[in-house]
Design a protein around this motif. Structure first.
Motif, PDB file in Angstrom:
ATOM      1  N   GLU A  77      96.578  69.517  65.471  1.00 33.20           N
ATOM      2  CA  GLU A  77      96.435  69.764  63.496  1.00 33.20           C
ATOM      3  C   GLU A  77      96.854  68.584  62.452  1.00 33.20           C
ATOM      4  OE1 GLU A  77      99.481  73.803  61.632  1.00 33.20           O
ATOM      5  OE2 GLU A  77      96.740  74.116  62.882  1.00 33.20           O
ATOM      6  N   VAL A  78      98.131  68.402  63.144  1.00 35.45           N
ATOM      7  CA  VAL A  78      98.423  66.805  62.434  1.00 35.45           C
ATOM      8  C   VAL A  78      99.188  66.469  63.735  1.00 35.45           C
ATOM      9  CG1 VAL A  78     100.497  67.383  61.137  1.00 35.45           C
ATOM     10  CG2 VAL A  78      99.012  68.787  61.061  1.00 35.45           C
ATOM     11  N   VAL A  79      99.636  64.969  63.218  1.00 34.09           N
ATOM     12  CA  VAL A  79     100.193  63.809  63.448  1.00 34.09           C
ATOM     13  C   VAL A  79     101.349  63.372  62.729  1.00 34.09           C
ATOM     14  CG1 VAL A  79     100.201  61.446  64.816  1.00 34.09           C
ATOM     15  CG2 VAL A  79      98.236  63.700  65.597  1.00 34.09           C
ATOM     16  N   THR A  80     102.320  63.329  63.639  1.00 33.79           N
ATOM     17  CA  THR A  80     103.861  62.683  62.637  1.00 33.79           C
ATOM     18  C   THR A  80     104.767  62.173  63.927  1.00 33.79           C
ATOM     19  OG1 THR A  80     105.226  62.971  61.305  1.00 33.79           O
ATOM     20  CG2 THR A  80     104.930  64.116  63.241  1.00 33.79           C
ATOM     21  N   TYR A  81     105.033  60.777  62.400  1.00 29.08           N
ATOM     22  CA  TYR A  81     106.041  59.642  63.888  1.00 29.08           C
ATOM     23  C   TYR A  81     106.981  59.995  63.062  1.00 29.08           C
ATOM     24  CZ  TYR A  81     101.237  57.132  63.488  1.00 29.08           C
ATOM     25  OH  TYR A  81      99.942  57.414  63.291  1.00 29.08           O
ATOM     26  N   ASP A  82     107.761  61.041  62.982  1.00 32.94           N
ATOM     27  CA  ASP A  82     108.691  61.353  62.286  1.00 32.94           C
ATOM     28  C   ASP A  82     109.226  62.402  63.183  1.00 32.94           C
ATOM     29  OD1 ASP A  82     109.594  59.585  60.055  1.00 32.94           O
ATOM     30  OD2 ASP A  82     108.227  60.762  59.102  1.00 32.94           O
ATOM     31  N   LYS A  83     110.443  62.566  63.391  1.00 33.78           N
ATOM     32  CA  LYS A  83     110.956  63.656  64.821  1.00 33.78           C
ATOM     33  C   LYS A  83     111.008  65.244  63.518  1.00 33.78           C
ATOM     34  CE  LYS A  83     115.644  65.732  66.408  1.00 33.78           C
ATOM     35  NZ  LYS A  83     115.643  66.369  65.948  1.00 33.78           N
ATOM     36  N   PRO A  84     110.540  65.978  64.031  1.00 39.54           N
ATOM     37  CA  PRO A  84     109.904  67.560  64.126  1.00 39.54           C
ATOM     38  C   PRO A  84     111.625  68.467  63.533  1.00 39.54           C
ATOM     39  CG  PRO A  84     108.637  67.409  65.790  1.00 39.54           C
ATOM     40  CD  PRO A  84     109.690  65.878  65.475  1.00 39.54           C
ATOM     41  N   GLU A  85     111.931  69.510  62.551  1.00 39.95           N
ATOM     42  CA  GLU A  85     112.765  69.982  62.952  1.00 39.95           C
ATOM     43  C   GLU A  85     113.334  71.437  64.071  1.00 39.95           C
ATOM     44  OE1 GLU A  85     113.532  71.356  58.958  1.00 39.95           O
ATOM     45  OE2 GLU A  85     113.584  69.888  58.061  1.00 39.95           O
ATOM     46  N   ASN A  86     111.946  71.495  64.639  1.00 44.73           N
ATOM     47  CA  ASN A  86     111.819  72.461  65.592  1.00 44.73           C
ATOM     48  C   ASN A  86     110.070  72.413  65.773  1.00 44.73           C
ATOM     49  OD1 ASN A  86     110.298  73.736  62.991  1.00 44.73           O
ATOM     50  ND2 ASN A  86     112.224  74.317  62.087  1.00 44.73           N
ATOM     51  N   GLY A  87     110.143  73.470  66.413  1.00 45.80           N
ATOM     52  CA  GLY A  87     108.661  73.955  67.328  1.00 45.80           C
ATOM     53  C   GLY A  87     108.366  72.906  68.383  1.00 45.80           C
ATOM     54  N   TYR A  88     109.477  72.502  69.113  1.00 42.07           N
ATOM     55  CA  TYR A  88     109.814  71.831  70.505  1.00 42.07           C
ATOM     56  C   TYR A  88     110.342  72.587  71.298  1.00 42.07           C
ATOM     57  CZ  TYR A  88     113.694  68.969  68.302  1.00 42.07           C
ATOM     58  OH  TYR A  88     114.530  69.177  67.680  1.00 42.07           O
ATOM     59  N   PRO A  89     110.070  71.784  72.734  1.00 39.72           N
ATOM     60  CA  PRO A  89     110.498  72.332  73.775  1.00 39.72           C
ATOM     61  C   PRO A  89     112.323  72.172  73.784  1.00 39.72           C
ATOM     62  CG  PRO A  89     109.062  71.903  74.714  1.00 39.72           C
ATOM     63  CD  PRO A  89     108.923  71.375  73.709  1.00 39.72           C
ATOM     64  N   ASP A  90     113.243  73.391  73.962  1.00 33.69           N
ATOM     65  CA  ASP A  90     114.605  72.957  74.199  1.00 33.69           C
ATOM     66  C   ASP A  90     115.596  71.542  74.911  1.00 33.69           C
ATOM     67  OD1 ASP A  90     115.241  74.894  73.541  1.00 33.69           O
ATOM     68  OD2 ASP A  90     115.468  76.174  74.855  1.00 33.69           O
ATOM     69  N   TYR A  91     114.255  71.516  76.427  1.00 32.60           N
ATOM     70  CA  TYR A  91     115.029  69.220  76.788  1.00 32.60           C
ATOM     71  C   TYR A  91     114.613  68.471  75.745  1.00 32.60           C
ATOM     72  CZ  TYR A  91     109.645  68.434  78.382  1.00 32.60           C
ATOM     73  OH  TYR A  91     108.718  68.145  78.008  1.00 32.60           O
ATOM     74  N   TYR A  92     113.898  68.427  74.706  1.00 33.19           N
ATOM     75  CA  TYR A  92     113.602  67.562  74.079  1.00 33.19           C
ATOM     76  C   TYR A  92     115.159  67.032  73.403  1.00 33.19           C
ATOM     77  CZ  TYR A  92     108.316  67.569  73.359  1.00 33.19           C
ATOM     78  OH  TYR A  92     107.589  67.232  73.596  1.00 33.19           O
ATOM     79  N   GLN A  93     116.226  68.150  73.308  1.00 33.08           N
ATOM     80  CA  GLN A  93     117.403  67.973  72.077  1.00 33.08           C
ATOM     81  C   GLN A  93     118.232  67.426  73.944  1.00 33.08           C
ATOM     82  OE1 GLN A  93     118.089  68.824  68.989  1.00 33.08           O
ATOM     83  NE2 GLN A  93     119.890  67.613  69.760  1.00 33.08           N
ATOM     84  N   THR A  94     118.683  68.212  74.573  1.00 33.31           N
ATOM     85  CA  THR A  94     119.120  67.913  76.470  1.00 33.31           C
ATOM     86  C   THR A  94     118.692  66.213  77.459  1.00 33.31           C
ATOM     87  OG1 THR A  94     118.103  69.693  77.411  1.00 33.31           O
ATOM     88  CG2 THR A  94     120.104  69.960  76.076  1.00 33.31           C
ATOM     89  N   GLU A  95     116.859  65.795  76.849  1.00 34.45           N
ATOM     90  CA  GLU A  95     117.035  65.815  77.998  1.00 34.45           C
ATOM     91  C   GLU A  95     116.444  63.817  77.341  1.00 34.45           C
ATOM     92  OE1 GLU A  95     117.581  65.427  80.747  1.00 34.45           O
ATOM     93  OE2 GLU A  95     118.252  67.565  80.816  1.00 34.45           O
ATOM     94  N   LEU A  96     116.081  64.274  76.013  1.00 33.97           N
ATOM     95  CA  LEU A  96     115.686  63.007  74.525  1.00 33.97           C
ATOM     96  C   LEU A  96     116.614  62.786  73.594  1.00 33.97           C
ATOM     97  CD1 LEU A  96     111.770  63.852  75.024  1.00 33.97           C
ATOM     98  CD2 LEU A  96     113.309  62.244  76.286  1.00 33.97           C
ATOM     99  N   PHE A  97     116.811  63.652  73.134  1.00 33.19           N
ATOM    100  CA  PHE A  97     117.421  63.548  71.348  1.00 33.19           C
ATOM    101  C   PHE A  97     118.954  63.201  71.566  1.00 33.19           C
ATOM    102  CE2 PHE A  97     114.119  66.532  69.698  1.00 33.19           C
ATOM    103  CZ  PHE A  97     113.468  65.113  69.609  1.00 33.19           C
ATOM    104  N   ASP A  98     120.003  63.785  73.020  1.00 35.26           N
ATOM    105  CA  ASP A  98     121.051  63.817  72.665  1.00 35.26           C
ATOM    106  C   ASP A  98     120.928  62.240  74.004  1.00 35.26           C
ATOM    107  OD1 ASP A  98     121.656  65.764  71.548  1.00 35.26           O
ATOM    108  OD2 ASP A  98     121.598  67.370  73.645  1.00 35.26           O
ATOM    109  N   ARG A  99     120.453  62.077  74.654  1.00 37.93           N
ATOM    110  CA  ARG A  99     120.351  60.700  75.023  1.00 37.93           C
ATOM    111  C   ARG A  99     120.238  59.527  74.654  1.00 37.93           C
ATOM    112  NH1 ARG A  99     118.520  61.723  81.028  1.00 37.93           N
ATOM    113  NH2 ARG A  99     120.719  63.915  81.936  1.00 37.93           N
ATOM    114  N   LEU A 100     119.192  59.514  73.281  1.00 37.17           N
ATOM    115  CA  LEU A 100     118.912  58.661  71.945  1.00 37.17           C
ATOM    116  C   LEU A 100     117.270  58.447  72.649  1.00 37.17           C
ATOM    117  CD1 LEU A 100     122.616  56.692  71.200  1.00 37.17           C
ATOM    118  CD2 LEU A 100     121.430  58.496  70.247  1.00 37.17           C
ATOM    119  N   LEU A 101     116.988  59.349  73.325  1.00 38.69           N
ATOM    120  CA  LEU A 101     115.317  59.332  73.320  1.00 38.69           C
ATOM    121  C   LEU A 101     114.774  59.523  72.154  1.00 38.69           C
ATOM    122  CD1 LEU A 101     115.662  58.889  76.957  1.00 38.69           C
ATOM    123  CD2 LEU A 101     115.555  57.043  75.505  1.00 38.69           C
TER     124      LEU A 101
END
Length: 207
Positions: A77-101
């Motif tokens: 539907e849409v493509v963005t280069y910015d981090k979305p506020e929500n709407g992604y699996p929980d592991y994005y936070q723990t395995e990616l964002f919290d590790r600065l990935l």
């Protein structure tokens, strides 16, 4: 969803990894089932803006997520280069964002449907004209820009027309292009600057 693909439709094939979370596709599908869409992020190198725009310009934009032995066709539907506020699996936070990935790009998917690997033979890599299935087997590229069915290669350059050769008129038999004012004008030749009487018998005659 395959039935909605148009002949020649352009889309992206993204290679995804299972090293972070084995069942990542199911987790994305669960989010779609819950809220109607899900953001799929890609780390590292991303497709060109041109190929992304061409995919989104289609009547029903789609892309394929691929891992060895598995492929899924998805509605985009849409493509963005910015981090979305929500709407992604929980592991994005723990395995990616919290590790600065942070993914370099996010695709908003509204459906994910598994397809047989053999169907990838129906997609043509635009840059080479080869089938997507064959290219994925022999390349480690993280994405491909393809079309459904056969496609004209975008890099193919029109063949240049060879210049037409014009036939040069020959000089008379007893004449030579090196003859100037009755003397030989061929520098370095034994007869240079000497009178040229019978060019037809000269081994260096050029008519």
């Amino acid at each position: 969803m395959l039935k909605e693909l148009q002949q020649g439709q352009r889309l992206l094939i993204l290679r995804y990894g299972k090293q972070i979370v084995e069942n990542c596709i199911k987790l994305h599908q669960d989010i779609i089932d819950e809220i109607g869409y899900c953001w799929f992020g890609k780390l590292g190198t991303i497709p060109s803006k041109k190929s992304i725009e061409e995919m989104l310009d289609e009547e029903k934009p789609m892309m394929v997520l691929y891992a060895r032995g598995a492929a899924y066709i998805c509605s985009v539907e849409v493509v963005t280069y910015d981090k979305p506020e929500n709407g992604y699996p929980d592991y994005y936070q723990t395995e990616l964002f919290d590790r600065l990935l942070y993914p370099s790009i996010y695709f908003k998917l509204t459906s994910i449907q598994e397809i047989e690997i053999g169907i990838l033979n129906k997609f043509t890599v635009i840059s080479s004209g080869n089938s997507a299935a064959n290219t994925l087997m022999h390349s480690m590229s993280s994405f491909l820009f393809v079309s459904y069915g056969k496609s004209v290669m975008v890099d193919e350059k029109p063949k240049k027309k060879e210049p037409r050769k014009t036939k040069r008129e020959l000089l008379p038999e007893n004449d030579c292009v090196y003859k100037k004012d009755g003397k030989c004008g061929l520098r370095g030749f034994v007869s240079y600057q000497f009178e040229c009487e019978r060019p037809s018998t000269c081994m260096r005659q050029k008519r």
